[in-house]
Each structure stands twice: as C-alpha cells, then as structure tokens.
Design an enzyme around this catalytic site. Structure first.
Site, PDB file in Angstrom:
ATOM      1  N   PRO A 173       0.798  -1.201   0.000  1.00  0.00           N
ATOM      2  CA  PRO A 173       0.000   0.000   0.000  1.00  0.00           C
ATOM      3  C   PRO A 173       0.838   1.262   0.000  1.00  0.00           C
ATOM      4  O   PRO A 173       1.699   1.459   0.851  1.00  0.00           O
ATOM      5  CB  PRO A 173      -0.778  -0.098   1.309  1.00  0.00           C
ATOM      6  CG  PRO A 173      -0.221  -1.270   2.027  1.00  0.00           C
ATOM      7  CD  PRO A 173       0.975  -1.738   1.330  1.00  0.00           C
ATOM      8  N   GLU A 174       0.563   2.113  -0.934  1.00  0.00           N
ATOM      9  CA  GLU A 174       1.117   3.458  -0.942  1.00  0.00           C
ATOM     10  C   GLU A 174      -0.040   4.392  -0.597  1.00  0.00           C
ATOM     11  O   GLU A 174      -1.136   3.930  -0.278  1.00  0.00           O
ATOM     12  CB  GLU A 174       1.714   3.773  -2.319  1.00  0.00           C
ATOM     13  CG  GLU A 174       2.788   2.771  -2.738  1.00  0.00           C
ATOM     14  CD  GLU A 174       3.410   3.081  -4.093  1.00  0.00           C
ATOM     15  OE1 GLU A 174       3.617   4.266  -4.398  1.00  0.00           O
ATOM     16  OE2 GLU A 174       3.679   2.139  -4.847  1.00  0.00           O
ATOM     17  N   HIS A 220      -2.627 -16.130   8.399  1.00  0.00           N
ATOM     18  CA  HIS A 220      -1.982 -14.815   8.553  1.00  0.00           C
ATOM     19  C   HIS A 220      -2.891 -13.727   9.121  1.00  0.00           C
ATOM     20  O   HIS A 220      -2.589 -12.552   9.003  1.00  0.00           O
ATOM     21  CB  HIS A 220      -1.353 -14.337   7.232  1.00  0.00           C
ATOM     22  CG  HIS A 220      -0.433 -15.334   6.623  1.00  0.00           C
ATOM     23  ND1 HIS A 220       0.689 -15.804   7.278  1.00  0.00           N
ATOM     24  CD2 HIS A 220      -0.473 -15.980   5.436  1.00  0.00           C
ATOM     25  CE1 HIS A 220       1.297 -16.694   6.498  1.00  0.00           C
ATOM     26  NE2 HIS A 220       0.617 -16.828   5.389  1.00  0.00           N
ATOM     27  N   ARG A 247       3.282 -10.968   5.144  1.00  0.00           N
ATOM     28  CA  ARG A 247       4.724 -10.815   5.352  1.00  0.00           C
ATOM     29  C   ARG A 247       5.101 -10.200   6.693  1.00  0.00           C
ATOM     30  O   ARG A 247       6.280 -10.104   7.011  1.00  0.00           O
ATOM     31  CB  ARG A 247       5.320 -10.004   4.191  1.00  0.00           C
ATOM     32  CG  ARG A 247       5.251 -10.783   2.887  1.00  0.00           C
ATOM     33  CD  ARG A 247       5.755  -9.974   1.712  1.00  0.00           C
ATOM     34  NE  ARG A 247       7.193  -9.786   1.767  1.00  0.00           N
ATOM     35  CZ  ARG A 247       7.877  -9.086   0.849  1.00  0.00           C
ATOM     36  NH1 ARG A 247       7.238  -8.517  -0.157  1.00  0.00           N
ATOM     37  NH2 ARG A 247       9.167  -8.982   0.934  1.00  0.00           N
TER      38      ARG A 247
END
Length: 272
Positions: free
Chosen positions: A2-3, A91, A109
């Site tokens: 995400p930006e 996750h 991650r």
DNA sequence: AGGGCTACCTGTACGC
DNA sequence: TGCGTACAGGTAGCCC
C-alpha cells in the site's frame, strides 16, 4: 503493497464502517508483527469508541476515547476485512470485535504493525515526527521542493523518501516521473524549475486518479474481501518492461532498472 | 547529516 | 515434482 492511494482507500473503508463505533473486544492471534503488538491494547481498547480515523502518509491513525490513538501501518501485504462472525484465515493477526461486525487485520509478510500511543505522543513518535508534507498540501510546493533538494540523490529516491514527501512508494514514483517526463535517475539538483513544477503536478494528478480508481492491485490489495484497485489497468510503465512506450509508441520500449535495490520502470526516450 | 544497504517474512513465478 | 533463485507495494536501523 500500500502506498498513499491504497491507504486512503482503506481509511475511507474504515471510516465509513467503524468511525463512532465502539470496540467491544480485541483479540491478538499473533503478536509478532514488525513490532510486537502490545498485549495492553486488549484491556485498553475494550469499550472505547473510535472517535476519528485519518491517514498520514502511509499510516492509518485511529483516535479513541481516553486520549488514546492507534497507529497502523500495512507494510507490504497488510489488509483489513470485515465479517459478521469470526472467520479466520491464514496470517490473521488481530481481531477487533464491534457490536455487529468483526474487523480482522491480516498480513502475510508481517511488515506491518500496530502501536498504541497517547494522543499527545503520536506526532512526536519516530514514525511521524520527521515525515514530509502531504502531497496534496500547500506545503508541497516549488519553494519547498527547491529548498529541500540535496545533490547526489536521484529524483526517484528523493520522491521515495518519506521525509521529503509523505506517501509515495515504488509504483507511484515510476508512474509520476513518467507522467512528468523526468528520468528517475536524474540527479535532483539538476532539475529545472519547470521540471520540478511538472513533478509536483504529476504527483497530485497520478495520486488523485489512483484514489478515484480505488488504488492499485498488483498482488493482494484487498479491502473487505474485495479485490479492488482498478488503477492497475491505468498503470503506464510499472511492470511494463519490454512493452512499447504508451507515449512514443513503437519508438522505444519500457525499461526496468534498479535504484537502491528496487525496480524502476521508465522510457528513456521521453523521460529526460 | 544524509545517503546506501540489509534485514525482516512469506509467497509466487520461472528455469532447470 | 522438486529445487534454487529472483522478486514483491514497506521501513528501521545499521554503516560509511
């Protein structure tokens, strides 16, 4: 992942569903994110109303009663999903229970994190205290840009630097510099006034467009189970190695280069 | 002081 | 099918 545009889309999702809502319970499934989730948040957040939700750079900020604030960073693969009942996936790390909804934070991650701050300490935190201006703010202007420029830095690395300007990442830097017609390897103290003005304009134009299209999905940008991110279809150079340049057409192919270990995409013909 | 590099973690794609 | 390698939107924290 995400930006700024993706975080903005997530912020809007959270805002429309959870602002002014009370947290009934918090469950930590796995505390080992980038920074350990403080177990204190379970007791501290219980029965508190989320008063305000906003974004600063790539950070999500939830303001709560009792002068508390929750800082959330999505890292590369973090996302939220809303369910009606507890519906676990691999996750999943944290669950917020609301009156009739459940909000789950998932991050493959584990580069994301969630941290609790007293509100008055929030802006002095190491994450926020040196952050540059928001790209849409008045502070991000020609004068600021010119003054902050340091030699020996490529313009792409300059834009990637969160202390220079908040929220830009690897995808949008390639797209912005393509739009501006500026070579990402250009040393930034060699930029002309005109080029700087173009970069500022392109930054705002690309980000605004990306937000309107719901951000960019490359791999796993998800909001509430829905893969959105239709800006992916609008990308001009990112991930387009060896394709013909959409501006010069057949004259040149998009190249992939490495800058500070990360891929940059450009057309060497129209970016100077 | 300010830039560059690496580590952190998991998954996927690709060549052999 | 398996194995090794490269690569992926992030930044903190080292080193120079």
């Amino acid at each position: 992942m995400p930006e700024l545009p993706e975080v903005e889309v997530v912020k809007n999702f959270l805002k429309s569903n959870f602002q002014k809502k009370k947290i009934i319970k918090v469950k930590i499934i796995n505390k080992n994110l980038r920074f350990e989730i403080q177990s204190i948040i379970k007791t501290k957040l219980t029965n508190l109303i989320i008063t305000k939700i906003y974004r600063r750079g790539k950070y999500l900020i939830l303001l709560l009663e009792n002068n508390l604030s929750l800082m959330i960073h999505l890292g590369m693969t973090g996302y939220f999903r809303m369910t009606n009942e507890e519906n676990r996936k691999k996750h999943d790390h944290l669950i917020f229970y609301f009156c009739s909804k459940v909000l789950i934070f998932n991050d493959v991650r584990k580069f994301g994190f969630i941290k609790l701050y007293n509100f008055e300490e929030l802006n002095d935190s190491k994450h926020l205290k040196d952050m540059g201006p928001e790209p849409f703010s008045d502070g991000f202007n020609l004068n600021y840009f010119t003054k902050k420029i340091k030699r020996k830095c490529s313009v792409k690395n300059l834009l990637m630097n969160q202390k220079f300007v908040a929220g830009l990442g690897n995808i949008y830097c390639s797209e912005i510099l393509f739009d501006a017609g500026v070579n990402p390897e250009k040393i930034c103290n060699e930029l002309s006034k005109k080029q700087i003005e173009k970069i500022i304009l392109s930054t705002r134009r690309i980000l605004e467009k990306a937000i309107n299209f719901g951000g960019t999905t490359i791999k796993n940008f998800v909001v509430n189970n829905e893969k959105i991110g239709y800006f992916k279809n609008k990308l001009k150079v990112y991930g387009k190695e060896n394709q013909s340049c959409p501006r010069c057409k057949s004259l040149a192919k998009i190249q992939r280069i490495k800058q500070s270990g990360r891929s940059t995409f450009l057309c060497t013909k129209c970016q100077n």
